[in-house]
Design a protein around this motif. Structure first.
Motif, PDB file in Angstrom:
ATOM      1  N   CYS A 115      11.439   7.564  -4.562  1.00  0.00           N
ATOM      2  CA  CYS A 115      12.909   7.558  -4.608  1.00  0.00           C
ATOM      3  C   CYS A 115      13.396   7.316  -6.028  1.00  0.00           C
ATOM      4  CB  CYS A 115      13.454   6.486  -3.673  1.00  0.00           C
ATOM      5  SG  CYS A 115      13.108   6.843  -1.937  1.00  0.00           S
ATOM      6  N   ASP A 116      14.621   7.712  -6.274  1.00  0.00           N
ATOM      7  CA  ASP A 116      15.218   7.535  -7.601  1.00  0.00           C
ATOM      8  C   ASP A 116      15.506   6.070  -7.897  1.00  0.00           C
ATOM      9  OD1 ASP A 116      15.437  10.373  -8.216  1.00  0.00           O
ATOM     10  OD2 ASP A 116      16.954  10.404  -6.630  1.00  0.00           O
ATOM     11  N   GLY A 156       0.811  -1.213   0.000  1.00  0.00           N
ATOM     12  CA  GLY A 156       0.000   0.000   0.000  1.00  0.00           C
ATOM     13  C   GLY A 156       0.841   1.258   0.000  1.00  0.00           C
ATOM     14  N   GLY A 157       0.688   2.061   1.058  1.00  0.00           N
ATOM     15  CA  GLY A 157       1.432   3.309   1.186  1.00  0.00           C
ATOM     16  C   GLY A 157       2.933   3.091   1.204  1.00  0.00           C
ATOM     17  N   GLY A 158       3.380   1.983   1.777  1.00  0.00           N
ATOM     18  CA  GLY A 158       4.811   1.669   1.779  1.00  0.00           C
ATOM     19  C   GLY A 158       5.337   1.436   0.372  1.00  0.00           C
ATOM     20  N   ALA A 159       4.530   0.764  -0.451  1.00  0.00           N
ATOM     21  CA  ALA A 159       4.902   0.545  -1.849  1.00  0.00           C
ATOM     22  C   ALA A 159       4.945   1.882  -2.584  1.00  0.00           C
ATOM     23  CB  ALA A 159       3.912  -0.408  -2.520  1.00  0.00           C
ATOM     24  N   GLU A 160       3.957   2.740  -2.306  1.00  0.00           N
ATOM     25  CA  GLU A 160       3.950   4.068  -2.928  1.00  0.00           C
ATOM     26  C   GLU A 160       5.192   4.863  -2.562  1.00  0.00           C
ATOM     27  OE1 GLU A 160       0.510   6.708  -3.531  1.00  0.00           O
ATOM     28  OE2 GLU A 160      -0.509   5.301  -2.180  1.00  0.00           O
ATOM     29  N   GLY A 165      -2.970   7.356  -3.614  1.00  0.00           N
ATOM     30  CA  GLY A 165      -3.335   8.756  -3.455  1.00  0.00           C
ATOM     31  C   GLY A 165      -2.171   9.662  -3.129  1.00  0.00           C
ATOM     32  N   TRP A 166      -0.986   9.106  -3.017  1.00  0.00           N
ATOM     33  CA  TRP A 166       0.188   9.893  -2.648  1.00  0.00           C
ATOM     34  C   TRP A 166       1.170   9.999  -3.808  1.00  0.00           C
ATOM     35  CZ3 TRP A 166       1.170   6.892   2.535  1.00  0.00           C
ATOM     36  CH2 TRP A 166       0.143   7.195   3.425  1.00  0.00           C
ATOM     37  N   GLY A 167       0.699   9.825  -5.024  1.00  0.00           N
ATOM     38  CA  GLY A 167       1.549   9.956  -6.199  1.00  0.00           C
ATOM     39  C   GLY A 167       2.182   8.659  -6.672  1.00  0.00           C
ATOM     40  N   GLY A 168       1.887   7.562  -6.007  1.00  0.00           N
ATOM     41  CA  GLY A 168       2.507   6.282  -6.346  1.00  0.00           C
ATOM     42  C   GLY A 168       2.154   5.778  -7.736  1.00  0.00           C
ATOM     43  N   ALA A 169       0.924   5.961  -8.163  1.00  0.00           N
ATOM     44  CA  ALA A 169       0.521   5.470  -9.490  1.00  0.00           C
ATOM     45  C   ALA A 169       1.213   6.265 -10.600  1.00  0.00           C
ATOM     46  CB  ALA A 169      -0.992   5.538  -9.647  1.00  0.00           C
ATOM     47  N   ALA A 170       1.206   7.578 -10.479  1.00  0.00           N
ATOM     48  CA  ALA A 170       1.844   8.416 -11.510  1.00  0.00           C
ATOM     49  C   ALA A 170       3.337   8.120 -11.595  1.00  0.00           C
ATOM     50  CB  ALA A 170       1.608   9.898 -11.201  1.00  0.00           C
ATOM     51  N   ARG A 171       3.978   7.982 -10.437  1.00  0.00           N
ATOM     52  CA  ARG A 171       5.414   7.683 -10.457  1.00  0.00           C
ATOM     53  C   ARG A 171       5.672   6.272 -10.962  1.00  0.00           C
ATOM     54  NH1 ARG A 171       5.174  10.872  -5.549  1.00  0.00           N
ATOM     55  NH2 ARG A 171       4.920   8.926  -4.412  1.00  0.00           N
ATOM     56  N   LEU A 172       4.794   5.327 -10.636  1.00  0.00           N
ATOM     57  CA  LEU A 172       4.955   3.953 -11.104  1.00  0.00           C
ATOM     58  C   LEU A 172       4.908   3.902 -12.629  1.00  0.00           C
ATOM     59  CD1 LEU A 172       5.309   1.049 -10.046  1.00  0.00           C
ATOM     60  CD2 LEU A 172       2.824   0.834 -10.089  1.00  0.00           C
ATOM     61  N   VAL A 173       4.019   4.679 -13.245  1.00  0.00           N
ATOM     62  CA  VAL A 173       3.943   4.756 -14.707  1.00  0.00           C
ATOM     63  C   VAL A 173       5.270   5.253 -15.275  1.00  0.00           C
ATOM     64  CG1 VAL A 173       2.861   5.988 -16.638  1.00  0.00           C
ATOM     65  CG2 VAL A 173       1.437   5.016 -14.825  1.00  0.00           C
ATOM     66  N   ARG A 174       5.862   6.240 -14.633  1.00  0.00           N
ATOM     67  CA  ARG A 174       7.139   6.777 -15.121  1.00  0.00           C
ATOM     68  C   ARG A 174       8.283   5.796 -14.919  1.00  0.00           C
ATOM     69  NH1 ARG A 174       6.268  13.076 -13.473  1.00  0.00           N
ATOM     70  NH2 ARG A 174       4.874  13.467 -15.203  1.00  0.00           N
ATOM     71  N   ALA A 180       2.538  -0.802 -15.013  1.00  0.00           N
ATOM     72  CA  ALA A 180       1.956  -0.154 -13.837  1.00  0.00           C
ATOM     73  C   ALA A 180       0.502  -0.574 -13.665  1.00  0.00           C
ATOM     74  CB  ALA A 180       2.066   1.369 -13.962  1.00  0.00           C
ATOM     75  N   LEU A 181      -0.256  -0.609 -14.757  1.00  0.00           N
ATOM     76  CA  LEU A 181      -1.650  -1.023 -14.680  1.00  0.00           C
ATOM     77  C   LEU A 181      -1.769  -2.468 -14.193  1.00  0.00           C
ATOM     78  CD1 LEU A 181      -4.591  -0.248 -15.092  1.00  0.00           C
ATOM     79  CD2 LEU A 181      -4.365  -0.947 -17.489  1.00  0.00           C
ATOM     80  N   GLN A 182      -0.875  -3.318 -14.656  1.00  0.00           N
ATOM     81  CA  GLN A 182      -0.891  -4.710 -14.186  1.00  0.00           C
ATOM     82  C   GLN A 182      -0.638  -4.785 -12.683  1.00  0.00           C
ATOM     83  OE1 GLN A 182       1.693  -7.295 -16.417  1.00  0.00           O
ATOM     84  NE2 GLN A 182       0.861  -6.604 -18.371  1.00  0.00           N
ATOM     85  N   LEU A 183       0.388  -4.098 -12.212  1.00  0.00           N
ATOM     86  CA  LEU A 183       0.702  -4.155 -10.780  1.00  0.00           C
ATOM     87  C   LEU A 183      -0.437  -3.607  -9.931  1.00  0.00           C
ATOM     88  CD1 LEU A 183       4.457  -3.203 -10.288  1.00  0.00           C
ATOM     89  CD2 LEU A 183       3.396  -5.441 -10.334  1.00  0.00           C
ATOM     90  N   LEU A 184      -1.006  -2.491 -10.369  1.00  0.00           N
ATOM     91  CA  LEU A 184      -2.075  -1.869  -9.589  1.00  0.00           C
ATOM     92  C   LEU A 184      -3.375  -2.662  -9.654  1.00  0.00           C
ATOM     93  CD1 LEU A 184      -1.432   1.846 -10.569  1.00  0.00           C
ATOM     94  CD2 LEU A 184      -0.936   0.764  -8.366  1.00  0.00           C
ATOM     95  N   SER A 185      -3.762  -3.112 -10.829  1.00  0.00           N
ATOM     96  CA  SER A 185      -5.067  -3.778 -10.968  1.00  0.00           C
ATOM     97  C   SER A 185      -5.066  -5.214 -10.453  1.00  0.00           C
ATOM     98  CB  SER A 185      -5.547  -3.729 -12.417  1.00  0.00           C
ATOM     99  OG  SER A 185      -4.673  -4.448 -13.251  1.00  0.00           O
ATOM    100  N   ARG A 186      -3.930  -5.871 -10.459  1.00  0.00           N
ATOM    101  CA  ARG A 186      -3.849  -7.234  -9.940  1.00  0.00           C
ATOM    102  C   ARG A 186      -3.449  -7.254  -8.469  1.00  0.00           C
ATOM    103  NH1 ARG A 186       0.308 -10.182 -12.719  1.00  0.00           N
ATOM    104  NH2 ARG A 186      -0.421 -11.958 -11.515  1.00  0.00           N
ATOM    105  N   ALA A 187      -2.950  -6.136  -7.958  1.00  0.00           N
ATOM    106  CA  ALA A 187      -2.398  -6.097  -6.596  1.00  0.00           C
ATOM    107  C   ALA A 187      -1.388  -7.230  -6.450  1.00  0.00           C
ATOM    108  CB  ALA A 187      -3.497  -6.188  -5.539  1.00  0.00           C
ATOM    109  N   ALA A 188      -0.581  -7.395  -7.495  1.00  0.00           N
ATOM    110  CA  ALA A 188       0.343  -8.522  -7.601  1.00  0.00           C
ATOM    111  C   ALA A 188       1.471  -8.430  -6.582  1.00  0.00           C
ATOM    112  CB  ALA A 188       0.944  -8.560  -9.013  1.00  0.00           C
ATOM    113  N   ARG A 189       1.882  -9.583  -6.123  1.00  0.00           N
ATOM    114  CA  ARG A 189       3.043  -9.709  -5.239  1.00  0.00           C
ATOM    115  C   ARG A 189       4.290  -9.555  -6.110  1.00  0.00           C
ATOM    116  NH1 ARG A 189       6.698 -13.622  -4.052  1.00  0.00           N
ATOM    117  NH2 ARG A 189       7.499 -13.629  -1.935  1.00  0.00           N
TER     118      ARG A 189
END
Length: 180
Positions: free
Chosen positions: A42-43, A33-37, A65-74, A81-90
């Motif tokens: 970080c660089d 969750g937030g820890g993953a975000e 909600g803390w910018g994790g999705a936008a940064r994950l896309v980058r 990114a969509l796969q990781l977010l939508s599957r909540a994959a390990r």
């Protein structure tokens, strides 16, 4: 329903923080969750062999909600990114390397002091040198990633002007008058 003032402030902070030097997230254990975000802010990301990251937001009826999705896309591109977010994959350390999410799996795992020592040694290859030059390098890369091309080019030119003829540049020229 209105967000609490604390939640609003947290959202504002996470959107506007720009770390001036190169940063690394070291994942030892689980970052969900937030820890993953937080790792996406970080660089670089380093993981220990038994660590894992999961964007579990969908299981909570949320999106990052803390910018994790936008940064994950980058970091990984929109499809991954969509796969990781939508599957909540390990995502274990091996998969994170394969996906380009992490840069290295550290050999240490249990001993936090060894983990941090190994991470510092890894990070040192990027942070050796004058802090002013590292800050300038970080600014031009951030501009290239976040600004439209023309603005990024102007920013790079402006930042170049702050280091050209500066102490680090003059010292480097005195040490190595010609590049080999």
């Amino acid at each position: 329903m209105r967000q609490s003032k604390e939640a609003e402030d947290m959202g504002r902070l996470t959107l506007h923080i720009r770390l001036p030097l190169i940063s690394v997230a070291v994942v030892q254990g689980k970052a969900f969750g937030g820890g993953a975000e937080l790792t996406t802010a970080c660089d670089f990301r380093l993981m220990t062999p038994e660590s894992e990251i999961r964007f579990v937001h969908k299981h909570m009826g949320l999106v990052p909600g803390w910018g994790g999705a936008a940064r994950l896309v980058r970091i990984m591109g929109s499809g991954a990114a969509l796969q990781l977010l939508s599957r909540a994959a390990r995502v274990d350390a091996e998969k994170a390397l394969h996906l380009g999410f992490s840069e290295q799996t550290l050999s240490s795992s249990d001993d936090i002091s060894r983990v941090l020592e190994e991470a510092r040694a890894w990070l040192n290859q990027y942070t050796e040198g004058p802090a002013s030059v590292i800050r300038a390098m970080k600014k031009v890369v951030t501009a290239g990633r976040e600004l439209p091309l023309e603005a990024a080019l102007r920013t790079e030119k402006d930042i170049f002007g702050t280091v050209w003829g500066g102490p680090a540049n003059l010292q480097a020229l005195a040490r190595r008058p010609k590049h080999k």
